[in-house]
Design a protein around this motif. Structure first.
Motif, PDB file in Angstrom:
ATOM      1  N   ARG A  72      20.949 -89.072 -54.556  1.00 57.53           N
ATOM      2  CA  ARG A  72      21.923 -87.852 -54.152  1.00 57.53           C
ATOM      3  C   ARG A  72      23.214 -88.049 -54.726  1.00 57.53           C
ATOM      4  O   ARG A  72      23.707 -86.936 -55.198  1.00 57.53           O
ATOM      5  CB  ARG A  72      21.975 -87.836 -52.415  1.00 57.53           C
ATOM      6  CG  ARG A  72      22.240 -86.561 -52.085  1.00 57.53           C
ATOM      7  CD  ARG A  72      22.211 -86.399 -50.658  1.00 57.53           C
ATOM      8  NE  ARG A  72      23.199 -85.556 -50.126  1.00 57.53           N
ATOM      9  CZ  ARG A  72      23.873 -85.635 -49.021  1.00 57.53           C
ATOM     10  NH1 ARG A  72      23.636 -86.769 -48.041  1.00 57.53           N
ATOM     11  NH2 ARG A  72      24.855 -84.819 -48.885  1.00 57.53           N
ATOM     12  N   PRO A  82      27.728 -77.847 -55.006  1.00 60.84           N
ATOM     13  CA  PRO A  82      28.215 -76.895 -54.227  1.00 60.84           C
ATOM     14  C   PRO A  82      29.429 -76.016 -54.907  1.00 60.84           C
ATOM     15  O   PRO A  82      30.043 -76.609 -55.570  1.00 60.84           O
ATOM     16  CB  PRO A  82      28.798 -77.592 -53.018  1.00 60.84           C
ATOM     17  CG  PRO A  82      28.264 -79.003 -53.098  1.00 60.84           C
ATOM     18  CD  PRO A  82      27.972 -79.216 -54.544  1.00 60.84           C
TER      19      PRO A  82
ATOM     20  N   SER B  25      20.886 -69.982 -53.740  1.00 59.98           N
ATOM     21  CA  SER B  25      21.214 -71.249 -53.939  1.00 59.98           C
ATOM     22  C   SER B  25      21.111 -71.839 -52.341  1.00 59.98           C
ATOM     23  O   SER B  25      20.979 -73.007 -52.262  1.00 59.98           O
ATOM     24  CB  SER B  25      22.744 -71.433 -54.276  1.00 59.98           C
ATOM     25  OG  SER B  25      23.563 -70.854 -53.557  1.00 59.98           O
ATOM     26  N   GLU B  26      21.389 -71.003 -51.263  1.00 62.80           N
ATOM     27  CA  GLU B  26      21.124 -71.661 -49.945  1.00 62.80           C
ATOM     28  C   GLU B  26      19.602 -71.652 -49.620  1.00 62.80           C
ATOM     29  O   GLU B  26      19.445 -72.256 -48.391  1.00 62.80           O
ATOM     30  CB  GLU B  26      22.125 -70.773 -49.063  1.00 62.80           C
ATOM     31  CG  GLU B  26      23.529 -70.784 -49.248  1.00 62.80           C
ATOM     32  CD  GLU B  26      24.515 -70.175 -48.201  1.00 62.80           C
ATOM     33  OE1 GLU B  26      23.790 -69.357 -47.615  1.00 62.80           O
ATOM     34  OE2 GLU B  26      25.510 -70.310 -48.346  1.00 62.80           O
ATOM     35  N   LEU B  29      18.546 -74.881 -48.878  1.00 62.78           N
ATOM     36  CA  LEU B  29      19.093 -75.445 -47.726  1.00 62.78           C
ATOM     37  C   LEU B  29      18.414 -75.041 -46.518  1.00 62.78           C
ATOM     38  O   LEU B  29      18.164 -75.717 -45.592  1.00 62.78           O
ATOM     39  CB  LEU B  29      20.645 -75.187 -47.834  1.00 62.78           C
ATOM     40  CG  LEU B  29      21.348 -76.033 -48.756  1.00 62.78           C
ATOM     41  CD1 LEU B  29      22.802 -75.783 -48.809  1.00 62.78           C
ATOM     42  CD2 LEU B  29      21.456 -77.600 -48.576  1.00 62.78           C
ATOM     43  N   ARG B  30      18.325 -73.650 -46.447  1.00 65.51           N
ATOM     44  CA  ARG B  30      17.742 -73.170 -45.194  1.00 65.51           C
ATOM     45  C   ARG B  30      16.268 -73.319 -45.118  1.00 65.51           C
ATOM     46  O   ARG B  30      15.840 -73.453 -43.851  1.00 65.51           O
ATOM     47  CB  ARG B  30      17.771 -71.590 -45.302  1.00 65.51           C
ATOM     48  CG  ARG B  30      19.312 -71.239 -45.447  1.00 65.51           C
ATOM     49  CD  ARG B  30      19.380 -69.723 -45.567  1.00 65.51           C
ATOM     50  NE  ARG B  30      18.587 -68.921 -44.255  1.00 65.51           N
ATOM     51  CZ  ARG B  30      18.090 -67.564 -44.695  1.00 65.51           C
ATOM     52  NH1 ARG B  30      18.192 -66.916 -45.929  1.00 65.51           N
ATOM     53  NH2 ARG B  30      17.535 -67.104 -43.758  1.00 65.51           N
ATOM     54  N   PRO B  32      14.460 -76.496 -45.937  1.00 65.98           N
ATOM     55  CA  PRO B  32      14.197 -77.797 -46.809  1.00 65.98           C
ATOM     56  C   PRO B  32      12.823 -78.079 -46.980  1.00 65.98           C
ATOM     57  O   PRO B  32      12.493 -78.772 -48.015  1.00 65.98           O
ATOM     58  CB  PRO B  32      15.119 -78.718 -45.908  1.00 65.98           C
ATOM     59  CG  PRO B  32      14.941 -78.061 -44.614  1.00 65.98           C
ATOM     60  CD  PRO B  32      14.917 -76.674 -44.677  1.00 65.98           C
ATOM     61  N   SER B  36      10.515 -75.221 -53.775  1.00 65.27           N
ATOM     62  CA  SER B  36      11.344 -73.996 -54.410  1.00 65.27           C
ATOM     63  C   SER B  36      11.171 -73.976 -55.822  1.00 65.27           C
ATOM     64  O   SER B  36      11.413 -74.505 -56.786  1.00 65.27           O
ATOM     65  CB  SER B  36      12.864 -74.628 -53.991  1.00 65.27           C
ATOM     66  OG  SER B  36      13.631 -73.838 -54.793  1.00 65.27           O
TER      67      SER B  36
END
Lengths: 432, 432
Positions: A72, A82, B25-26, B29-30, B32, B36
């Motif tokens: 990570r 980010p 981009s989210e 994250l939304r 996981p 993708s």
């Protein structure tokens, strides 16, 4: 010659007002033998090349110590990261320690310097051609440049010896409203302003926050020089006094760490509620604009600055005490040399006055003739000393007989010689 | 809630068109657990944290070897540096080797990524509200975002299977002129376009340069994926064919080195003559705009990329051959999996088609239903596979039943599983 074919190349690009930054930065190159009071470059005598890798590795160690898996960390540094950055926690700790500014990490956006922070804030706050930016005048050229890039109208609030008068801000906001327009935000450098060196008194800070509430203004507080005060003389930032979330704070690491990193930040803790009813900070919402300027900020720069913050226990005020003493010594050398060459008791005779800032990088001299670019070039070429005409910093004109002296990157010895040369130049220039 | 007081916070900021980048981009994250295909992030499996310091130190050694005094190197890395950067010599050597682009160092500006290069070029070229940017449609959201930040009107040139038709560009320029406006520049990604994966044939490239001369357009050539072709299949860039200085070339190190550096460049060799009769390159003149976006570019990022260039003998094409093979393998895995789940001979039945790029990061699928953000979220949540709706890339609408698949950051194994999931999603979604 392509410029004949592409006639538009002239229209969009050759814009003298925007050229002052280049002219100032090229002065040193054009007149290499002149002692230069023309820039505000920080002192760079204490840097060591090995520190670059050291600080990056220090931050990587910090991430490892925090338990972040190696993969990570690798991704964080190499991959798209980010948009708002990854050192907000460290900056939040620093803001609490250095400035008593208490904001959560999600109210912070890491940017490529003050300049990008200003662009992002302006793009987010200004939407109509009738929206007006109020700004202290004279002002740092970067804020006018940012406004100009985005087509935003700027109106100047001329400052006095103690900075801007809050009642002038209120009057300007009302005047703008009377024209059917709207003053959206106010740009100000409360501590050791560039170019004038003025400091806003505490009472004026408190009143400015009241005016912002009364006139519905966001204050854009720019604070690059606040750390460089004499011991015990620092004043609270507007943001630390801001109980009503009226202030967006624009920070820079150019003077507290080093300019090459091109790193700064925007503090914007104002809550914004979207159509679905969910609330995020203004800094989070502005992520969208940041993505369209430079996407995220350099991970190498973030790691280096992150490493400096960790290594100094998030306390850049303590870490820069020696550096602050260097600047104070230079300021005092400048003031002493001015007093020697232009004795105040004979001011009627020599016609030279100056202000006496208690810190920062700049002071202002008033001379008995027009101190324009042509005069500066004559001073640099014929007398071996360069400076900045104050006129280029005024928003609606002014400062024609004023000179900005930047003393931050000259030794006391060079300052004494430079002021001697400046005195010859001033003495031999006819009054007009 | 400050947003009630600052009503303007809504107006300027909440702008759905600009939010597509954040939404994409989210997505990861939304959701996981979803595989993708929604991003175009480069492969990051071959990075090593120790390389960051290594490359910076490699560049410092390069400067020492060139005879630069230690104090000057220290200043270059820590202090405010030249606005246009300091690795232009190295980038010029790379452009010559990798792309047969022959320009002097002073025609190059180092920027914080493609995005800043685009902003600087647009700010310099566009001056009137009647100036129009022509852009391939669908297009990378970054160019529309940059135009939007600066209030520049964009008109789309819809591309076909082989990219844009130069005659469509000529027609669009004439149509703009007929409205009393002016088409100033054309944005195009000739090699493996994002989002569609199309490649402009050589003949169209040559014709496009003629059209640019006929219609007095500057071509903004964006080339992030050109290195990732099959061996022997690379086409010459527009800039390498440009004998008339019609092309400004926008480069990025995000895919050829790594995204975290946020480093790119603008090649603008067009001569511009100022009022005094002196001529500089467009890149030099635009320095003024660059100063108002982020001043210079991160010295740490420049040193790291400079080190990569020096270490690889300015030949990133050779240095990225293994990486290119990784992407080609992923492309082939995607195409094979699609053919397995959607046999071309039964296309009337399943209603799914796709294009077959020969390289790059993306391909496009047409499906028999509306593939919007709601469909993507259903796909991610219920089927464990995410992608990007093509509609968000079209400038004047379109692509409602198209999907962008980004395969660059998935292993062949993940790709096979992801396409299997996508096939289930497509198979179970009602046609509309």
């Amino acid at each position: 010659m392509v410029s004949l074919k592409h006639e538009s190349l002239h229209a969009g690009i050759v814009d003298p007002e925007m050229d002052s930054m280049r002219i100032l930065s090229e002065t040193a190159l054009r007149f290499p033998d002149a002692l230069s009071f023309s820039s505000g470059a920080p002192y760079d005598g204490n840097h060591d090349l090995t520190n670059l890798s050291f600080y990056i590795d220090r931050y990587i160690k910090h991430l490892r110590d925090s338990g972040m898996p190696e993969q990570r960390i690798t991704r964080l540094l190499f991959q798209y990261g980010p948009v708002n950055g990854f050192i907000q926690d460290e900056v939040a700790l620093m803001l609490k320690r250095d400035e008593n500014i208490d904001v959560p990490a999600e109210a912070i956006m890491i940017t490529h310097g003050f300049q990008e922070a200003a662009l992002v804030a302006l793009r987010g706050l200004f939407s109509s051609p009738d929206d007006v930016l109020l700004a202290v005048s004279p002002a740092y050229v970067g804020i006018r440049g940012a406004a100009r890039m985005l087509g935003i109208t700027v109106r100047g609030i001329t400052e006095g010896p103690d900075g801007m008068d809050p009642e002038d801000v209120a009057a300007a906001a009302r005047a703008v409203r009377a024209e059917g327009k709207r003053a959206v935000a106010l740009y100000v450098v409360p501590d050791f302003s560039n170019p004038s060196g003025t400091v806003l008194p505490l009472q004026a800070r408190e009143r400015l926050l009241e005016v912002a509430a009364e006139e519905d203004l966001i204050i854009l507080e720019d604070n690059p020089y606040g750390l460089f005060a004499r011991d015990g003389e620092s004043k609270p930032t507007l943001k630390s006094l801001d109980t009503d979330q009226r202030v967006a704070y624009l920070g820079s690491f150019a003077k507290s760490a080093f300019p090459g990193a091109r790193l700064g930040y925007l503090v914007a803790d104002q809550p914004v509620t979207d159509a679905t009813g969910s609330t995020r900070t203004l800094a989070q919402v502005l992520s969208k604009a940041k993505a369209m300027f430079t996407v995220g900020s350099s991970t190498l720069s973030q790691a280096a600055i992150g490493g400096i913050l960790v290594e100094n226990d998030y306390d850049l005020r303590s870490a820069t005490r020696e550096l602050a003493a260097v600047y104070i010594e230079r300021l005092d050398a400048t003031l002493a040399a001015l007093a020697e060459h232009f004795p105040p008791e004979r001011s009627a005779e020599h016609g030279v006055r100056w202000n006496t800032p208690r810190g920062g990088f700049f002071l202002t001299i008033t001379v008995p003739f027009t101190a324009d670019l042509a005069a500066m070039e004559r001073s640099a070429r014929d007398y071996g000393v360069s400076w900045a005409p104050m006129n280029m910093f005024y928003i609606d004109g002014g400062g024609d007989r004023e000179i900005r002296l930047g003393f931050s990157n000259l030794t006391p010895e060079a300052i004494r010689e430079g002021i001697a040369r400046l005195a010859r130049f001033i003495g031999e220039t006819p009054r007009d």
